[in-house]
Design a protein around this motif. Structure first.
Motif, PDB file in Angstrom:
ATOM      1  N   GLU A  40      27.268  60.416  47.939  1.00 46.58           N
ATOM      2  CA  GLU A  40      26.969  59.663  46.719  1.00 46.58           C
ATOM      3  C   GLU A  40      27.411  60.444  45.479  1.00 46.58           C
ATOM      4  N   GLY A  41      27.266  61.747  45.546  1.00 44.83           N
ATOM      5  CA  GLY A  41      27.682  62.592  44.436  1.00 44.83           C
ATOM      6  C   GLY A  41      29.177  62.544  44.203  1.00 44.83           C
ATOM      7  N   ARG A  42      29.925  62.461  45.275  1.00 40.11           N
ATOM      8  CA  ARG A  42      31.384  62.361  45.135  1.00 40.11           C
ATOM      9  C   ARG A  42      31.779  61.071  44.437  1.00 40.11           C
ATOM     10  N   GLU A  43      31.120  59.985  44.810  1.00 35.23           N
ATOM     11  CA  GLU A  43      31.410  58.711  44.156  1.00 35.23           C
ATOM     12  C   GLU A  43      31.016  58.752  42.680  1.00 35.23           C
ATOM     13  N   LYS A  44      29.867  59.356  42.389  1.00 36.78           N
ATOM     14  CA  LYS A  44      29.432  59.498  40.996  1.00 36.78           C
ATOM     15  C   LYS A  44      30.416  60.363  40.224  1.00 36.78           C
ATOM     16  N   ALA A  45      30.864  61.444  40.847  1.00 39.15           N
ATOM     17  CA  ALA A  45      31.798  62.355  40.187  1.00 39.15           C
ATOM     18  C   ALA A  45      33.108  61.641  39.855  1.00 39.15           C
ATOM     19  N   LYS A  46      33.621  60.851  40.799  1.00 38.15           N
ATOM     20  CA  LYS A  46      34.855  60.116  40.541  1.00 38.15           C
ATOM     21  C   LYS A  46      34.684  59.163  39.364  1.00 38.15           C
ATOM     22  N   THR A  47      33.546  58.471  39.325  1.00 33.92           N
ATOM     23  CA  THR A  47      33.276  57.546  38.229  1.00 33.92           C
ATOM     24  C   THR A  47      33.211  58.274  36.896  1.00 33.92           C
ATOM     25  N   ILE A  48      32.546  59.415  36.864  1.00 32.85           N
ATOM     26  CA  ILE A  48      32.427  60.192  35.629  1.00 32.85           C
ATOM     27  C   ILE A  48      33.792  60.709  35.192  1.00 32.85           C
ATOM     28  N   TRP A  49      34.575  61.226  36.137  1.00 28.31           N
ATOM     29  CA  TRP A  49      35.895  61.754  35.793  1.00 28.31           C
ATOM     30  C   TRP A  49      36.821  60.660  35.271  1.00 28.31           C
ATOM     31  N   ILE A  50      36.819  59.519  35.944  1.00 28.95           N
ATOM     32  CA  ILE A  50      37.681  58.411  35.513  1.00 28.95           C
ATOM     33  C   ILE A  50      37.263  57.911  34.137  1.00 28.95           C
ATOM     34  N   SER A  51      35.958  57.816  33.904  1.00 26.45           N
ATOM     35  CA  SER A  51      35.479  57.389  32.589  1.00 26.45           C
ATOM     36  C   SER A  51      35.884  58.372  31.500  1.00 26.45           C
ATOM     37  N   GLY A  52      35.798  59.657  31.793  1.00 27.34           N
ATOM     38  CA  GLY A  52      36.205  60.679  30.824  1.00 27.34           C
ATOM     39  C   GLY A  52      37.681  60.600  30.495  1.00 27.34           C
ATOM     40  N   VAL A  53      38.508  60.408  31.506  1.00 27.63           N
ATOM     41  CA  VAL A  53      39.954  60.314  31.290  1.00 27.63           C
ATOM     42  C   VAL A  53      40.295  59.067  30.480  1.00 27.63           C
ATOM     43  N   ILE A  54      39.667  57.940  30.822  1.00 24.18           N
ATOM     44  CA  ILE A  54      39.931  56.702  30.081  1.00 24.18           C
ATOM     45  C   ILE A  54      39.511  56.847  28.618  1.00 24.18           C
ATOM     46  N   GLY A  55      38.345  57.422  28.384  1.00 28.06           N
ATOM     47  CA  GLY A  55      37.888  57.630  27.013  1.00 28.06           C
ATOM     48  C   GLY A  55      38.828  58.516  26.219  1.00 28.06           C
ATOM     49  N   LEU A  56      39.304  59.582  26.851  1.00 25.26           N
ATOM     50  CA  LEU A  56      40.229  60.481  26.175  1.00 25.26           C
ATOM     51  C   LEU A  56      41.555  59.787  25.882  1.00 25.26           C
TER      52      LEU A  56
END
Length: 86
Positions: A40-56
């Motif tokens: 579950e942490g891996r899925e959360k991490a992917k979501t957080i990373w993708i959101s960070g990249v999109i925001g940037l």
């Protein structure tokens, strides 16, 4: 029109500083979830990373658009041309 474009440019430049900081924070928090959260942490991490990249990318894209408008001053030329027509 120059004052508006310059104001937007200053605002976007100012917004870049927290955007980079938040991107770094997303990498750190995502890394924590990736290392300690299991599947579950891996899925959360992917979501957080993708959101960070999109925001940037959004913030950097806005900066690129504003810089392009500032250099070409398309709005000023269009408005100047319209006032000459009428």
């Amino acid at each position: 029109m120059d004052a508006l474009v310059n104001s937007i440019d200053r605002l976007v430049t100012w917004l870049q500083y927290p955007a980079w900081s938040l991107f770094g924070l997303c990498l750190i928090i995502g890394g924590y979830f990736f290392m300690s959260g299991g599947r579950e942490g891996r899925e959360k991490a992917k979501t957080i990373w993708i959101s960070g990249v999109i925001g940037l990318f959004v913030v950097l894209g806005v900066k690129a658009i504003v810089s392009n408008v500032k250099e070409t001053q398309v709005f000023g030329v269009v408005l100047d041309g319209l006032t000459r027509l009428f």
